[in-house]
Enzyme design. Structure first.
Site, PDB file in Angstrom:
ATOM      1  N   ASP A  66       8.406  24.032  -9.786  1.00 11.92           N
ATOM      2  CA  ASP A  66       8.507  24.175 -11.242  1.00 11.92           C
ATOM      3  C   ASP A  66       9.350  25.376 -11.665  1.00 11.92           C
ATOM      4  O   ASP A  66      10.405  25.213 -12.260  1.00 11.92           O
ATOM      5  CB  ASP A  66       7.109  24.235 -11.884  1.00 11.92           C
ATOM      6  CG  ASP A  66       7.212  24.161 -13.404  1.00 11.92           C
ATOM      7  OD1 ASP A  66       8.177  23.567 -13.893  1.00 11.92           O
ATOM      8  OD2 ASP A  66       6.343  24.714 -14.087  1.00 11.92           O
ATOM      9  N   CYS A  91      16.105  -0.175 -19.492  1.00 13.92           N
ATOM     10  CA  CYS A  91      15.498  -1.230 -20.312  1.00 13.92           C
ATOM     11  C   CYS A  91      15.289  -0.779 -21.752  1.00 13.92           C
ATOM     12  O   CYS A  91      15.081  -1.592 -22.647  1.00 13.92           O
ATOM     13  CB  CYS A  91      14.169  -1.663 -19.706  1.00 13.92           C
ATOM     14  SG  CYS A  91      12.894  -0.387 -19.833  1.00 13.92           S
ATOM     15  N   CYS A 150       8.949   5.987 -27.734  1.00 13.00           N
ATOM     16  CA  CYS A 150       8.812   7.437 -27.946  1.00 13.00           C
ATOM     17  C   CYS A 150       8.532   7.701 -29.430  1.00 13.00           C
ATOM     18  O   CYS A 150       9.316   7.323 -30.293  1.00 13.00           O
ATOM     19  CB  CYS A 150      10.092   8.165 -27.519  1.00 13.00           C
ATOM     20  SG  CYS A 150      10.036   9.915 -27.967  1.00 13.00           S
ATOM     21  N   CYS A 169       6.237   7.630 -22.697  1.00 14.52           N
ATOM     22  CA  CYS A 169       7.459   7.074 -22.086  1.00 14.52           C
ATOM     23  C   CYS A 169       7.245   6.711 -20.621  1.00 14.52           C
ATOM     24  O   CYS A 169       7.946   5.855 -20.072  1.00 14.52           O
ATOM     25  CB  CYS A 169       8.652   8.001 -22.269  1.00 14.52           C
ATOM     26  SG  CYS A 169       8.427   9.641 -21.580  1.00 14.52           S
TER      27      CYS A 169
END
Ligand code: SF4
Ligand code: SF4
Length: 251
Positions: A84, A141, A148, A194
């Site tokens: 991270d 797609c 969202c 999402c």
């Protein structure tokens, strides 16, 4: 693995950059899947990645063990590892390493675990042998874009500041629109929409990492324990503000 040369122009400016070994040659990329059984998430109010124990310690411990092994095998080489807080453009490195494709939502999508993975890296001066991939895109797609709630994903790209993952981390007062979006989403930390609508995640496998299986916490409430959770670093004020917003107390 991918060659350091491939990603060196995209290095992220951060303090961790100073830890990169001079003359790095290879990036070893690791994925840590975190998806649990669907039943764990019922009535939860945090993003799936935050349900498991904070992944930084889990990933860093494994990367450290791997580095110790590698140092034994390559005593003249240098190693650094990151999770991270990394100067490495992680999704690009993972795609070059052949671990998956880049989704329109900017996430890495792996074949077995979908996008429900954390990414970590070992960077080394060792020139290891591997076959490298090119960056491939998802099937485009458009579902993530369609669903969202904030319009963060568009044909022109991804706008981080509009994403609920960013908004739920913001300090201070939020705008009425940000509060409305968070309340509608119902998530007090992050957002999974999402990922959940992505067809490439349909058959994503659950994690087998014991640390993730052992202490899931899908719901946070006022006054709850924050230690060891993904939202701990942001402090109690932010998470408790978000809880109030989702409960409808401040909107
Ligand atoms: S996490 Fe939520 S807000 Fe962010 S891009 Fe995905 S669907 Fe949109
Ligand atoms: S929902 Fe579709 S466009 Fe979005 S990341 Fe998944 S495959 Fe790509």
């Amino acid at each position: 693995m991918c060659s350091f040369d491939k990603i060196k122009d995209g290095l992220i400016e951060c303090r961790a950059k100073n830890r990169l070994p001079e003359n790095s040659k290879t990036v070893i990329v690791a994925c840590f899947p975190y998806l649990l059984d669907e039943s764990v998430y019922e009535n939860g109010n945090v993003s799936k990645y935050a349900v498991v124990t904070d992944y930084h310690a889990v990933a860093l411990a494994r990367l450290k063990t791997a580095v110790e092994e590698l140092e034994g095998l390559y005593p003249n080489e240098k190693f650094a590892f990151f999770a991270d807080n990394s100067p490495i453009p992680e999704v690009s490195a993972a795609c070059y390493a052949g671990l998956g494709v880049r989704g329109e939502n900017t996430l890495l999508i792996t074949e077995k675990y979908g996008s429900y993975v954390f990414i970590g890296e070992i960077v080394t001066t060792a020139e290891l042998e591997f076959s490298e991939s090119e960056i491939k895109s998802c099937i485009k797609c458009g579902k993530c874009r369609e669903f969202c709630p904030s319009g963060a994903i568009s044909e022109t790209g991804f706008e981080r500041k509009l994403c609920l993952s960013e908004i739920t981390q913001k300090k201070g007062a939020l705008t009425p629109e940000e509060e409305r979006l968070m309340k509608e989403c119902g998530c007090v930390w992050g957002c999974d929409i999402c990922q959940d609508v992505c067809p490439l995640n349909k058959n994503a496998a659950a994690t087998q990492i014991e640390d993730f299986l052992s202490s899931p916490e899908a719901t946070v409430s006022q006054g709850c324990e924050l230690e060891g959770r993904a939202y701990e670093w942001r402090g109690r004020k932010v998470i408790e503000r978000n809880i109030s917003i989702v409960k409808g107390e401040t909107i």
